[in-house]
Design a protein around this motif. Structure first.
Motif, PDB file in Angstrom:
ATOM      1  N   VAL A  45      -0.855 -14.834 -10.972  1.00 32.04           N
ATOM      2  CA  VAL A  45      -1.493 -13.914 -10.019  1.00 32.04           C
ATOM      3  C   VAL A  45      -0.458 -13.032  -9.327  1.00 32.04           C
ATOM      4  O   VAL A  45      -0.550 -11.795  -9.391  1.00 32.04           O
ATOM      5  N   PRO A  46       0.563 -13.593  -8.658  1.00 29.33           N
ATOM      6  CA  PRO A  46       1.559 -12.694  -8.043  1.00 29.33           C
ATOM      7  C   PRO A  46       2.391 -11.942  -9.068  1.00 29.33           C
ATOM      8  O   PRO A  46       2.822 -10.813  -8.804  1.00 29.33           O
ATOM      9  N   VAL A  47       2.629 -12.542 -10.252  1.00 33.22           N
ATOM     10  CA  VAL A  47       3.393 -11.850 -11.291  1.00 33.22           C
ATOM     11  C   VAL A  47       2.690 -10.550 -11.683  1.00 33.22           C
ATOM     12  O   VAL A  47       3.332  -9.514 -11.896  1.00 33.22           O
ATOM     13  N   ALA A  52       1.688  -4.124 -10.030  1.00 32.35           N
ATOM     14  CA  ALA A  52       0.477  -3.300  -9.995  1.00 32.35           C
ATOM     15  C   ALA A  52       0.314  -2.615  -8.644  1.00 32.35           C
ATOM     16  O   ALA A  52      -0.136  -1.458  -8.574  1.00 32.35           O
ATOM     17  N   MET A  53       0.675  -3.303  -7.576  1.00 36.77           N
ATOM     18  CA  MET A  53       0.570  -2.706  -6.246  1.00 36.77           C
ATOM     19  C   MET A  53       1.515  -1.519  -6.110  1.00 36.77           C
ATOM     20  O   MET A  53       1.143  -0.463  -5.585  1.00 36.77           O
ATOM     21  N   LEU A  95      -4.872 -14.695 -15.675  1.00 36.98           N
ATOM     22  CA  LEU A  95      -4.556 -14.599 -14.245  1.00 36.98           C
ATOM     23  C   LEU A  95      -3.515 -13.524 -13.956  1.00 36.98           C
ATOM     24  O   LEU A  95      -3.498 -12.972 -12.856  1.00 36.98           O
ATOM     25  N   VAL A  96      -2.669 -13.210 -14.917  1.00 42.28           N
ATOM     26  CA  VAL A  96      -1.783 -12.052 -14.748  1.00 42.28           C
ATOM     27  C   VAL A  96      -2.630 -10.783 -14.626  1.00 42.28           C
ATOM     28  O   VAL A  96      -2.394  -9.940 -13.751  1.00 42.28           O
ATOM     29  N   GLY A 103      -4.287  -6.783  -7.059  1.00 38.31           N
ATOM     30  CA  GLY A 103      -3.269  -6.032  -6.325  1.00 38.31           C
ATOM     31  C   GLY A 103      -3.607  -4.555  -6.255  1.00 38.31           C
ATOM     32  O   GLY A 103      -3.440  -3.908  -5.212  1.00 38.31           O
ATOM     33  N   ALA A 104      -4.094  -4.003  -7.372  1.00 38.39           N
ATOM     34  CA  ALA A 104      -4.504  -2.600  -7.380  1.00 38.39           C
ATOM     35  C   ALA A 104      -5.662  -2.363  -6.427  1.00 38.39           C
ATOM     36  O   ALA A 104      -5.711  -1.348  -5.713  1.00 38.39           O
ATOM     37  N   LEU A 105      -6.601  -3.298  -6.404  1.00 34.92           N
ATOM     38  CA  LEU A 105      -7.737  -3.188  -5.492  1.00 34.92           C
ATOM     39  C   LEU A 105      -7.281  -3.234  -4.037  1.00 34.92           C
ATOM     40  O   LEU A 105      -7.781  -2.479  -3.187  1.00 34.92           O
TER      41      LEU A 105
END
Length: 367
Positions: A45-47, A52-53, A95-96, A103-105
């Motif tokens: 998830v954080p990877v 993406a953010m 999950l990636v 993150g984009a959201l």
């Protein structure tokens, strides 16, 4: 209608994460993962989220409405896809993708809210962000009920995905200005330094928030001898108080960022210390609630401050991305402190992260 549409998007985002916490045991069984396998997969998830953010922050400028709708739709597809995986490796890869779209959201929602604030002159961050914890509180037990009725991850996540897609359509109707905005050649160093400061302070609050979500039930059951029902109320008490804090801050339009720093520094820090070291389950529960009440209004207020004059959403993106480090660091930090001391002491030590918020108050007064 602008506020309602933004609230709806934030709410379905919270619906997924509330459902996800309740689905984790079923997902683990579905893919045949060990605890170690699951932990490795969750690191996806954080990877996915952090790059993406950063990328979304560059692409979203002047396209806030389209970016929010697209990010929400992609998040819906990623959520539905998780229900179809059957191996730990596939779960990690899924999950990636989920982290990237979430993150984009996150960035798209914050930049859209910031632009809506500038165009309307209203205060939107507090009520928009209040929708997330409310949705988590509702979705987690609802998902537990669905599981008890025999529904698996695929069915639950399909329903969630439909709700998220519906809100992606709603996002297309946001009355935000059209067109790509001109990008400034440079920004004053002071603006970047302030955005970095806001992000770092917000990261500390998110370490505490994520720790409550992940470790509060374990603390209540294993160290306070709380029955299962009372122990499971700890994250909900935190989230309910978080919502109350944000809505209360919204009700007082003259309440600036400075007093919120003081409230978060003393109330948030004191609350998590009380939760960790209290001798009884009820006092620990009260500590978690106090923590949520005190910390709740701070991050939306920080984002609102960053959005002032931030036509391209650059500073809002910086604050959002830097603050996300809190979610990444939180599990490692608490696990390390717990190994060195104990879980109650580890949670209490997180109160140190609230101390810099008092210095944030001094910085805010100097602006």
């Amino acid at each position: 209608m602008t506020l309602a549409r933004l609230v709806a998007v934030c709410a379905v985002w919270g619906v997924f994460w509330g459902s996800w916490s309740a689905l984790l045991p079923a997902v683990q069984a579905q893919v045949g993962a060990t605890t170690a396998d699951l932990g490795l997969a969750l690191a996806g998830v954080p990877v996915g989220a952090i790059p993406a953010m950063a990328l979304t922050g560059r692409l979203v400028r002047g396209r806030e409405r389209l970016a929010l709708a697209l990010a929400t739709a992609l998040f819906a597809l990623a959520a539905a896809g998780i229900g179809l995986v059957t191996t730990p490796l596939a779960l990690g890869l899924a999950l990636v993708g989920l982290g990237a779209t979430s993150g984009a959201l996150d960035i798209a929602l914050n930049t859209a809210t910031g632009r809506a604030e500038r165009e309307s002159g209203g205060r939107l961050f507090q009520p928009v962000h209040a929708a997330f914890p409310v949705a988590v509180i509702v979705a987690a037990p609802a998902t537990g009920l669905a599981r008890s009725l025999g529904y698996g991850p695929a069915q639950v996540l399909a329903v969630v995905a439909v709700l998220v897609l519906a809100c992606a359509v709603l996002a297309l109707g946001l009355p935000l200005g059209r067109g790509v905005q001109p990008v400034a050649e440079s920004r004053p160093k002071a603006a970047w330094k302030h955005a970095a400061l806001l992000g770092a302070l917000a990261a500390g609050t998110l370490v505490i928030e994520n720790s409550v979500e992940q470790w509060s039930v374990l603390l209540m059951e294993d160290y306070r001898a709380a029955p299962t029902l009372l122990a499971s109320a700890a994250p909900a008490a935190y989230m309910a108080a978080l919502t109350a804090g944000r809505l209360t801050a919204q009700a007082f339009p003259r309440l600036g960022l400075g007093p919120l720093y003081v409230l978060a520094g003393f109330g948030g820090g004191g609350g998590i210390v009380l939760a960790g070291l209290a001798p009884t389950a009820l006092l620990s529960l009260a500590g978690f609630a106090l923590t949520g009440l005190a910390l709740g209004p701070l991050l939306p207020a920080m984002l609102s401050r960053a959005a002032v004059g931030d036509e391209n959403g650059t500073l809002v993106t910086a604050v959002s991305t830097i603050s996300y480090a809190g979610f990444v660091l939180s599990p490692l930090l608490v696990a390390g402190l717990s190994a060195a001391f104990s879980l109650p002491v580890a949670l209490a030590l997180l109160g140190v992260l609230a101390v810099p918020l008092l210095f944030g108050y001094l910085t805010d007064r100097s602006r």
